[in-house]
Design an enzyme around this catalytic site. Sequence first.
Site, short mmCIF file in Angstrom:
data_model
loop_
_atom_site.label_atom_id
_atom_site.label_comp_id
_atom_site.label_asym_id
_atom_site.label_seq_id
_atom_site.Cartn_x
_atom_site.Cartn_y
_atom_site.Cartn_z
N TYR A 160 0.80 -1.24 -0.05
CA TYR A 160 -0.12 -0.06 -0.04
C TYR A 160 0.83 1.26 -0.23
O TYR A 160 0.29 2.19 -0.39
CB TYR A 160 -0.88 -0.02 1.05
CG TYR A 160 -1.99 -1.10 1.10
CD1 TYR A 160 -1.40 -2.35 1.51
CD2 TYR A 160 -3.07 -1.00 0.70
CE1 TYR A 160 -2.33 -3.53 1.35
CE2 TYR A 160 -4.14 -2.10 0.52
CZ TYR A 160 -3.63 -3.15 0.83
OH TYR A 160 -4.51 -4.55 0.49
N LYS A 228 3.38 -14.27 5.80
CA LYS A 228 3.85 -15.16 4.70
C LYS A 228 5.26 -15.38 4.73
O LYS A 228 5.85 -15.26 3.61
CB LYS A 228 3.36 -14.53 3.44
CG LYS A 228 3.17 -15.45 2.17
CD LYS A 228 2.13 -16.30 2.21
CE LYS A 228 2.45 -17.35 0.78
NZ LYS A 228 2.08 -18.98 1.27
N ASP A 282 -1.86 -18.33 4.19
CA ASP A 282 -2.87 -19.31 3.63
C ASP A 282 -3.51 -20.29 4.40
O ASP A 282 -4.65 -20.39 4.25
CB ASP A 282 -2.10 -19.76 2.31
CG ASP A 282 -0.62 -20.55 2.53
OD1 ASP A 282 0.11 -20.46 1.70
OD2 ASP A 282 -0.41 -20.58 3.66
N ASP A 306 -6.11 -7.35 4.85
CA ASP A 306 -7.09 -6.90 3.80
C ASP A 306 -8.11 -7.99 3.16
O ASP A 306 -9.42 -8.03 3.56
CB ASP A 306 -6.47 -6.08 2.63
CG ASP A 306 -7.49 -5.41 1.91
OD1 ASP A 306 -8.70 -5.31 2.09
OD2 ASP A 306 -6.81 -4.75 0.85
#
Length: 417
Positions: A160, A228, A282, A306
């Site tokens: 972002y 991640k 995930d 998000d």
Amino acid sequence: MGYDKVTVPENGEKIRFVDGKMIVPDNPILTFIEGDGIGYDIMTASKRIWDAAIDKAYHGQRRVAWMEIYCGEKAASVYDGNYMPEETFDALREFKVGIKGPLTTPVGGGFRSLNVTLRQVLDLYQCIRPVRYYNGVPSPLKNPQEIDIVIFRENTEDIYAGIEFEAGTPEQAKLEKFLREEMGATGFVPGSGLGIKPISEFGSKRLIRAAIRYAIDRKRKSVTLVHKGNIQKFTEGAFQRWGYELAATEFPEQTISWAEVEKHHGGKVPEGKVLIQDTIADIMFQKMLLRPSEHDVIATTNLNGDYLSDAIAAEVGGVGIAPGANVGDEVALFEATHGTAPKYTNLDKVNPGSLLFSGVMMLEHIGWFEAADLITRAYERTIERKIVTYDFARQMEGAREVRTSEFATAVIDNMSA
Ligand code: NAD
């Protein structure tokens, strides 16, 4: 400070900060931005409910002095075409706490999202999204009552930051050359669009610190760092590492890591400690469907947050009722998480739940828990009686569909039921 178009209420006092601690008077001035599209309908309905609950909980001892400030289309009409007047930022800085309806982002013309601008200019680095189940709300899950999660999403960094270079531009070519020739990074197709993902120790730690403090204050069981890091070691992986480091150095008495629980406590978290654990992003989506009760407070980077916040919200009623807040060190701006739903403008039809519960978060933020609980219980009673707006009515058998304003009246009536 003096304002041009904003009227400061005479019957209210400012919320202040002394040594980092918020001081809330019994008649605080709270700011509100009505919002575009359905903003008028949901703000009018929600304010009636908030005021009724405060009145009922405190018998006139406490009362909000509402102060309207402007952003979006209403601002443009009040301030001669200016969608984001400077005094809106000034008022939020001065009065500290506010709530906003949805704002239109005009497409094209280099127009920055008003929502993103508010977050960046006021450095509202925590995006807080509580997601829990309310009895009677339609859900695709077998056991939706197991969901009671609070997501802390980092709000200023990650992709972002907008550091992107388009394929075919001289900037891209320059960066590609630098990456290949000076950094030895060759594993990508020549001429690719390139994006840079900055994640800092400062940005990660202040977000994780807020999540851990929240977990301690609200007696939550755990904070899960979602990342991640198996793929992006120095951004997402670092977020995880900084999280454990922060918990161990700043909250050694109140928290315990999963590694310590396994090593020293036979896999059982000692009484009174907040567990610090982590999960790859995930797998978190799977867990939120299959075993949501194993998680409580989540701290995560911007993009993961998000995706996760909308996905988990969809499990318990969707955007129509998911509340949210953007919070900095002093300024807190609570907001409906959905958009302006323009086709329903002024039809008195939509669900006020998202804004209503953002207001419940705001009441909790200022310590008015009794009023907040009254609203939550009255809302549940109303839904259990199957009095709902159109969006829930089409998913529930035997529901009575009512207008936004009628729904507000039903919730207020159910405060005394
Ligand atoms: P949207 O959320 O406005 O509407 C999508 C659909 O969701 C609606 O058609 C409606 O069916 C449903 N919906 C939304 N809010 C509802 C409610 N309270 N009750 C019942 N149903 C509801 O999304 P969009 O159509 O993609 O965006 C419209 C405008 O809103 C755009 O200008 C967009 O930029 C803006 N937007 C603003 C925010 C914000 O202010 N935080 C967030 C998202 C979109």
